[in-house]
Scaffold this active site. Structure first.
Site, PDB file in Angstrom:
ATOM      1  CG  ASP A  34      -1.908   1.138   1.189  1.00 30.03           C
ATOM      2  OD1 ASP A  34      -2.927   0.979   0.506  1.00 30.03           O
ATOM      3  OD2 ASP A  34      -1.634   2.194   1.804  1.00 30.03           O
ATOM      4  CG  ASN A  57      -5.655  11.080  -4.990  1.00 34.41           C
ATOM      5  OD1 ASN A  57      -4.998  11.090  -6.026  1.00 34.41           O
ATOM      6  ND2 ASN A  57      -6.174   9.967  -4.486  1.00 34.41           N
ATOM      7  CG  ASP A  86      -5.517   8.545 -11.926  1.00 35.79           C
ATOM      8  OD1 ASP A  86      -5.797   7.930 -10.873  1.00 35.79           O
ATOM      9  OD2 ASP A  86      -6.344   9.100 -12.673  1.00 35.79           O
ATOM     10  CD  GLU A 101      -4.539   3.860  -1.196  1.00 35.26           C
ATOM     11  OE1 GLU A 101      -4.678   4.195  -0.043  1.00 35.26           O
ATOM     12  OE2 GLU A 101      -5.490   3.928  -2.038  1.00 35.26           O
TER      13      GLU A 101
END
Length: 913
Positions: free
Chosen positions: A764, A772, A781, A807
């Protein structure tokens, strides 16, 4: 005097010759004196009878043989009867046979030269009167051929009467012509040499072996100033290097007795001068030296040499007979054409009397022409015949021009032309009626032969109207022309060789042939028969008959060709059907390539080819299938190297289809065909074919094969693309969670059977929400894409990398022990920490990740158990401060043991996002 040095050389040679001849002459005189003394002694002792004929036969024969053994002639003169006995040797000396001279004194008197006759009789009277002991006189006597010989005539009175008058005289004739000629030559040469020495424009020296000058005679003309005086030694005027060379040449002349000639150059007052030196021995230790200034002559010699070379070249290569003769009728020089035409060696003709070779019937006209040349001094043309070495005669056409007493002439051999005219006239009347009335073409030819007698062509003698119409030429045009020159197609089709066989063997021939040369396209049937040294041939036009047979044959051949094409098309359709069935059963592109060459090769026999595929980057074209012996194309090349791929159209190049060859092909003489494999406007690859010839059916078949392969590849690519989309995450390129569930069960099942371990890593990205929030979702992304690429680059072919969700990502490592899995997780963590992600020109914050590790079978019998254990370890890593790897505990229910991979502070807030 231009030839002075040459005359000195000739003088030295002549002196040596005269010395040798004088020695021979002295020996002859001694011999004659001994013979004369012996004769007188014999006569005194034996006193032969008054008539030799009255002597005893043996004694007379011996006496005569002894006297004539020396080569002299004997005469015996009876003064009372005025009869003289002349021995056979006496007569032979003048060129007569024994019976050709009688016994009268007139036989001798009539042959004595008029200028010498008075002296002869005066010497006889002095001997008869007793003033001289013997009669002796040298005079000239006419020989049978009209020439004169010098005779030494000696005799003695053998009988006298009571009053002392001579009654009988006996003597001998000795031929002294050679001695007299030698004496005349010597006297003439002495006078000439004295004149030469007086007029010579050269420097004369007499030098010793060591270079001492014994005599110095400079020339009397204006050139004398160029010669420096020499008082004692050559070194006074000659440079040291040239002096050494001259002394060496003096040594050679004295040691060998040979004339030494050389040229030397030197500079006088800034100008180069040239001298010619001639040196010849004139004593045991002395040489005569002649030195001439040849500076002006050098220029003339070069110009003369160039002109002479040009004349010699023309003289030797001319096909005409060239000659230089004189008005007395003698050849002086001839070119090689004479030897080729007449067959005589040039040495036999040169200096020979050319009138001896003229045909007797042409001799008077030739002599008349010679007389006109002497009188008119202009160019005269005439014709006569010359005898060849084999006895035959050749007609020669002459052009002659006199220059003084010499004649320059050129002749051309016109024998064949004259003979051809005679032959034509003799047969023309006989054949005219038959020829003009015949419906068949009739021609007659005469053989044309080379010097060896071999037939090299045929000359037209006649051609009737029908024949002229068939060949498209008039009789006036054809007669006299040569067959191969006018219609060379006879040589190409072998007709000429057949005609030669008719002439040489006498066998007639009959054949049909198609003549397609010289503007004629006709079928003929001909019959050829020998006619003297040639042949006659009759022929007719059978083109309509042959055309009908040809049309029938063509129809049959076309029918057979159509049947063969149908059979071939049927076989091709069957092979295409098999290939289509195979291609439809393939599930992956990789299944198509191995068997393509086997399926395509029978469709294109006697050819080579291959299938090429454009790679994913579309920058290379790679070979995937080959058929034939050896592919004449590069296996890996750029799409720009193929005209078909660049243009999107098929591209054919060969002898029958000119164009630019593709850069990837190595073929030079064969025909090549490139067809792009295109579906929906996109090129997938290339179909390549190379063979000797590619016709339209082959082109169509190649296009059909290319289309089927292109459709199959497009279908398989589409299938693989759809399948890939169903199991892959479009953002990261990793497998999706669905694929993970399908694959993990298979991997665990395989590990159970083979008792292998399976490692699972849950990953992770730390603080992903902040990316973000700070940079936007597109930046997030971009982070996922970069991490996904790192995972794809870090796994083996047997490993599975998946996006588990958000993620969070999962790696399944078959046959990986726990310690190896833990080490690989640590390597991935470090790799993520080294990533630098750029988005819109901004470097994002450094990345870190937390990883949980679990292994099968330590954490459960199913894949789901292992994933849960790894996920729990991941959350433990998050709880411990992130940016670390944690392995799940081996005892169920226990707290996982943290394997901290980084010295991060564990007291940091425990955000599990």
């Amino acid at each position: 005097m231009e030839g002075g040095a040459d005359d000195v050389e000739k003088l030295a040679d002549l002196v040596q010759q005269l010395r040798a001849e004088n020695a021979v002459l002295q020996r002859e005189v001694v011999t004659l004196r001994d013979i004369n003394q012996a004769l007188q002694a014999a006569l005194e002792r034996s006193r032969p009878p008054t008539d030799i004929a009255s002597m005893e036969a043996p004694s007379a024969a011996r006496w005569q043989f002894a006297l004539e053994g020396s080569g002299d002639g004997l005469w015996d003169w009876n003064i009372q009867t005025n009869e003289v006995y002349f021995s056979p040797q006496w007569k032979a000396m003048l060129g007569y046979e024994d019976h050709e001279i009688g016994t009268r004194l007139d036989e001798w008197d009539n042959r004595v030269h008029p200028d010498d006759k008075a002296g002869c009789y005066a010497d006889l009277e002095r001997h008869f009167s007793g003033e001289t002991p013997i009669y002796q006189n040298e005079h000239r006597m006419r020989c049978k051929d009209g020439s004169y010989k010098w005779i030494l005539d000696r005799g003695q009175v053998m009988q006298r009467d009571a009053q002392g008058q001579p009654l009988r005289v006996i003597g001998m004739h000795t031929d002294v012509s050679d001695r007299r000629q030698t004496e005349d030559n010597l006297r003439q040469s002495e006078a000439t040499n004295r004149a030469i020495l007086a007029a010579m424009p050269d420097l004369l020296l007499r030098v010793g072996r060591d270079g001492t000058c014994h005599d110095f005679r400079p020339p009397a003309n204006a050139a004398a100033g160029v010669f420096l005086p020499i008082h004692h030694h050559l070194s006074e005027v000659v440079p040291p290097d040239l002096l050494t060379y001259q002394l060496r040449r003096i040594e050679q002349a004295l040691d060998t007795g040979n004339l030494q000639v050389w040229e030397q150059q030197f500079e006088i007052q800034g100008e180069m001068h040239y001298e010619e030196v001639r040196l010849t021995p004139c004593g045991p230790d002395e040489c005569l030296v002649v030195v001439r200034d040849i500076s002006d002559r050098k220029v003339v010699e070069l110009a003369l040499q160039a002109a002479t070379t040009e004349l010699e070249r023309f003289f030797s290569v001319s096909l005409d007979l060239l000659c230089i003769a004189d008005t007395d009728g003698y050849f002086h020089r001839l070119n090689p054409a004479w030897e080729k035409v007449l067959g005589y060696p040039l040495a036999a003709l040169e200096q020979a009397r050319f009138l001896n070779y003229v045909h007797p019937e042409d001799l008077d006209s030739t002599l008349e022409t010679l007389s006109r040349l002497n009188q008119q001094q202009e160019i005269i043309g005439f014709v006569n015949r010359y005898r060849c070495h084999d006895g035959s005669y050749r007609w020669l056409e002459w052009r002659s021009v006199p220059v003084g007493n010499q004649i320059y002439a050129a002749a051309r051999d016109i024998t064949l032309n004259r003979q051809a005219k005679l032959d034509l006239e003799s047969t023309k009347l006989q054949l005219t009626g038959v020829l003009n009335s015949s419906l068949d073409g009739i021609m007659a030819f005469r053989s044309v032969r080379d010097q060896a007698g071999a037939i090299v062509d045929f000359e037209w003698l006649l051609s009737n109207p029908a024949a002229c119409a068939l060949v498209g030429r008039t009789a006036e045009y054809l007669v006299g022309r040569r067959l191969l020159e006018e219609m060379p197609g006879n040589k190409t089709d072998g007709l000429f060789d057949l005609y030669v066989d008719v002439v040489t063997s006498g066998n007639s021939i009959q054949r049909q042939f198609h003549y397609t040369h010289d503007g004629i396209n006709t079928w003929f049937e001909n019959i050829a028969v020998k006619l003297e040294d040639g042949f006659a041939v009759t022929f007719r036009d059978i083109t309509p008959l042959k055309q009908a047979a040809y049309d029938l044959q063509q129809a049959n051949q076309q029918l057979e060709t159509r049947v063969e094409e149908l059979d071939q098309r049927n076989q091709q359709m069957q092979l295409l059907g098999k290939m289509s069935d195979f291609l439809q059963t393939c599930l992956k592109v990789e299944e198509v390539y191995p068997d393509l060459s086997t399926l395509i090769k029978p469709l294109f026999p006697n050819s080579t080819g291959g299938i090429f595929i454009i790679n994913d980057c579309r920058d290379r074209v790679e070979n995937v299938a080959i058929w034939g012996d050896q592919l004449d194309s590069t296996l890996d090349f750029s799409p720009q190297d193929c005209w078909a791929l660049r243009r999107g159209l098929s591209h054919q190049v060969g002898p029958e289809c000119l164009g630019l060859r593709c850069h990837h092909t190595e073929a030079k003489a064969t025909t090549t065909l490139c067809i792009p494999l295109v579906t929906l406007g996109e090129a997938l690859g290339l179909f390549y074919l190379s063979t000797a010839r590619i016709d339209r059916p082959t082109q169509q078949l190649a296009r059909t094969v290319a289309e089927q392969i292109a459709l199959t590849l497009a279908k398989l690519h589409l299938r693989e693309k759809l399948q890939q989309q169903s199991i892959c995450d479009p953002l990261t390129g990793l497998y999706n969670r669905r694929y993970l569930k399908e694959t993990l069960g298979q991997v665990i099942h395989h590990a159970q059977r083979h008792r292998h371990t399976v490692g699972v890593i849950m990953l992770d990205i730390d603080h992903f929400k902040q990316f973000n929030d700070t940079y936007g979702h597109e930046a997030g992304d971009r982070v996922l894409q970069v991490v996904g690429q790192l995972l794809r680059d870090s796994v083996r072919d047997s490993d599975v990398a998946c996006r588990y969700g958000g993620e969070e990502m999962t790696l399944v490592l078959p046959d990986s022990p726990p310690e190896v899995t833990l080490a690989r997780a640590e390597a991935i963590r470090q790799g993520i920490g080294q990533l630098r992600v750029e988005y819109n020109g901004v470097i994002l914050n450094p990345l870190s990740a937390s990883l949980g590790v679990a292994s099968f079978p330590d954490y459960g019998p199913t894949g789901n158990d292992v994933v849960k254990a790894a996920d729990a370890a991941l959350y433990e890593a998050k709880a411990q401060g992130r940016n670390r790897v944690v392995a799940a505990p081996t005892v169920p229910g226990s707290v996982p043991a943290a394997k901290v991979a980084d010295s991060s502070d564990s007291s940091q807030p425990r955000d599990i996002s």
